[in-house]
Design a protein around this motif. Structure first.
Motif, PDB file in Angstrom:
ATOM      1  N   HIS A  60       0.893  -1.235  -0.009  1.00  0.00           N
ATOM      2  CA  HIS A  60      -0.081  -0.066  -0.055  1.00  0.00           C
ATOM      3  C   HIS A  60       0.893   1.235  -0.133  1.00  0.00           C
ATOM      4  O   HIS A  60       2.153   1.151   0.404  1.00  0.00           O
ATOM      5  CB  HIS A  60      -1.055  -0.244   1.285  1.00  0.00           C
ATOM      6  CG  HIS A  60      -0.234   0.112   2.640  1.00  0.00           C
ATOM      7  ND1 HIS A  60       0.286  -1.086   3.173  1.00  0.00           N
ATOM      8  CD2 HIS A  60       0.153   1.035   3.353  1.00  0.00           C
ATOM      9  CE1 HIS A  60       0.847  -0.834   4.277  1.00  0.00           C
ATOM     10  NE2 HIS A  60       0.675   0.476   4.536  1.00  0.00           N
ATOM     11  N   HIS A  71       0.742   5.491   1.326  1.00  0.00           N
ATOM     12  CA  HIS A  71      -0.231   6.493   2.189  1.00  0.00           C
ATOM     13  C   HIS A  71       0.255   7.877   1.250  1.00  0.00           C
ATOM     14  O   HIS A  71       1.110   8.234   0.979  1.00  0.00           O
ATOM     15  CB  HIS A  71       0.438   6.700   3.618  1.00  0.00           C
ATOM     16  CG  HIS A  71       0.265   5.552   4.343  1.00  0.00           C
ATOM     17  ND1 HIS A  71      -0.892   4.749   4.768  1.00  0.00           N
ATOM     18  CD2 HIS A  71       1.533   4.753   4.524  1.00  0.00           C
ATOM     19  CE1 HIS A  71      -0.656   3.654   5.377  1.00  0.00           C
ATOM     20  NE2 HIS A  71       0.650   3.489   5.331  1.00  0.00           N
ATOM     21  N   GLN A  74       3.559   8.137   6.413  1.00  0.00           N
ATOM     22  CA  GLN A  74       3.086   7.361   7.728  1.00  0.00           C
ATOM     23  C   GLN A  74       4.003   7.247   8.584  1.00  0.00           C
ATOM     24  O   GLN A  74       5.312   7.319   8.293  1.00  0.00           O
ATOM     25  CB  GLN A  74       2.463   6.075   7.287  1.00  0.00           C
ATOM     26  CG  GLN A  74       1.858   5.161   8.331  1.00  0.00           C
ATOM     27  CD  GLN A  74       1.285   3.716   7.852  1.00  0.00           C
ATOM     28  OE1 GLN A  74       2.219   3.207   7.541  1.00  0.00           O
ATOM     29  NE2 GLN A  74       0.197   3.503   8.327  1.00  0.00           N
ATOM     30  N   ILE A 116       7.580   6.731   6.710  1.00  0.00           N
ATOM     31  CA  ILE A 116       7.414   6.294   5.197  1.00  0.00           C
ATOM     32  C   ILE A 116       6.886   7.403   4.332  1.00  0.00           C
ATOM     33  O   ILE A 116       5.774   7.866   4.699  1.00  0.00           O
ATOM     34  CB  ILE A 116       6.389   5.218   5.408  1.00  0.00           C
ATOM     35  CG1 ILE A 116       7.054   3.846   6.020  1.00  0.00           C
ATOM     36  CG2 ILE A 116       6.159   4.699   3.647  1.00  0.00           C
ATOM     37  CD1 ILE A 116       5.752   2.953   6.717  1.00  0.00           C
ATOM     38  N   HIS A 120       4.796  -0.065   0.138  1.00  0.00           N
ATOM     39  CA  HIS A 120       5.419  -0.707   1.370  1.00  0.00           C
ATOM     40  C   HIS A 120       4.521  -1.641   1.919  1.00  0.00           C
ATOM     41  O   HIS A 120       3.205  -1.637   1.612  1.00  0.00           O
ATOM     42  CB  HIS A 120       6.089   0.205   2.356  1.00  0.00           C
ATOM     43  CG  HIS A 120       4.819   0.761   3.064  1.00  0.00           C
ATOM     44  ND1 HIS A 120       4.176   1.881   2.352  1.00  0.00           N
ATOM     45  CD2 HIS A 120       4.505   0.890   4.301  1.00  0.00           C
ATOM     46  CE1 HIS A 120       3.374   2.355   3.351  1.00  0.00           C
ATOM     47  NE2 HIS A 120       3.357   1.619   4.539  1.00  0.00           N
ATOM     48  N   HIS A 123       4.014  -3.832   6.286  1.00  0.00           N
ATOM     49  CA  HIS A 123       4.600  -3.887   7.401  1.00  0.00           C
ATOM     50  C   HIS A 123       3.582  -4.954   8.307  1.00  0.00           C
ATOM     51  O   HIS A 123       2.449  -5.298   7.906  1.00  0.00           O
ATOM     52  CB  HIS A 123       4.689  -2.736   8.228  1.00  0.00           C
ATOM     53  CG  HIS A 123       3.584  -1.564   7.994  1.00  0.00           C
ATOM     54  ND1 HIS A 123       2.371  -1.394   8.747  1.00  0.00           N
ATOM     55  CD2 HIS A 123       3.380  -0.703   6.888  1.00  0.00           C
ATOM     56  CE1 HIS A 123       1.670  -0.448   8.373  1.00  0.00           C
ATOM     57  NE2 HIS A 123       2.191   0.044   7.198  1.00  0.00           N
TER      58      HIS A 123
HETATM   59 MN    MN Z   1       1.940   1.750   5.926  1.00  0.00          MN
END
Ligand code: MN
Length: 135
Positions: free
Chosen positions: A52, A54, A58, A87, A93, A95
């Motif tokens: 995803h 942002h 983020q 980020i 990325h 997580h």
């Molecule tokens: Mn993220």
């Protein structure tokens, strides 16, 4: 002022077709407010987000456990309690938890989150950047 109490927010387990692989329990700590959203997420071992981005970046604050994070084209890095990660906006990325540990993180997201495809098992289990050589 907006005062949000944790007991008013329900946790939702990750489900097939959601933005998680495996069992993850996101708690909406602060619904989108002036473009800022805060989630606390409990990941069971092996659970991780889909790829995803942002919109405006983020911040991830690692509360407990041990996890993994990777930006597209970069190494998989280990997340440990107390770590903070920034980020940048638009950086693709994922997580989540390590394969053998839970992870609890708080994620402060700026702008809209754009969800993509799941992280393939072979990518999740890819080489992890050595912490000794990490700068
Ligand atoms: Mn993220």
């Amino acid at each position: 002022m907006i005062h949000i109490r944790p007991h008013e927010q329900a946790g939702i387990a990750g489900k097939p077709g959601s933005q998680f692989t495996g069992d993850a329990f996101p708690y909406l700590t602060m619904p989108a407010t002036d473009g800022v959203t805060i989630n606390s997420v409990d990941f069971t071992p092996g659970a991780r987000t889909h790829w995803h981005t942002h919109e405006r970046g983020q911040i991830i604050l690692v509360v407990a456990g041990r996890g993994l994070i990777q930006s597209e084209g970069g190494p998989i890095e280990v997340l440990r309690q107390g770590d903070t990660v920034w980020i940048p906006g638009g950086e693709r990325h994922w997580h989540g938890a390590a394969p053998d540990s839970f992870l609890i993180h708080t994620a402060i997201s700026l702008g809209v989150t754009d969800w993509s495809n799941p992280v393939a098992d072979e990518d999740y289990h890819g080489p992890v950047r050595s912490e000794e050589t990490a700068s």
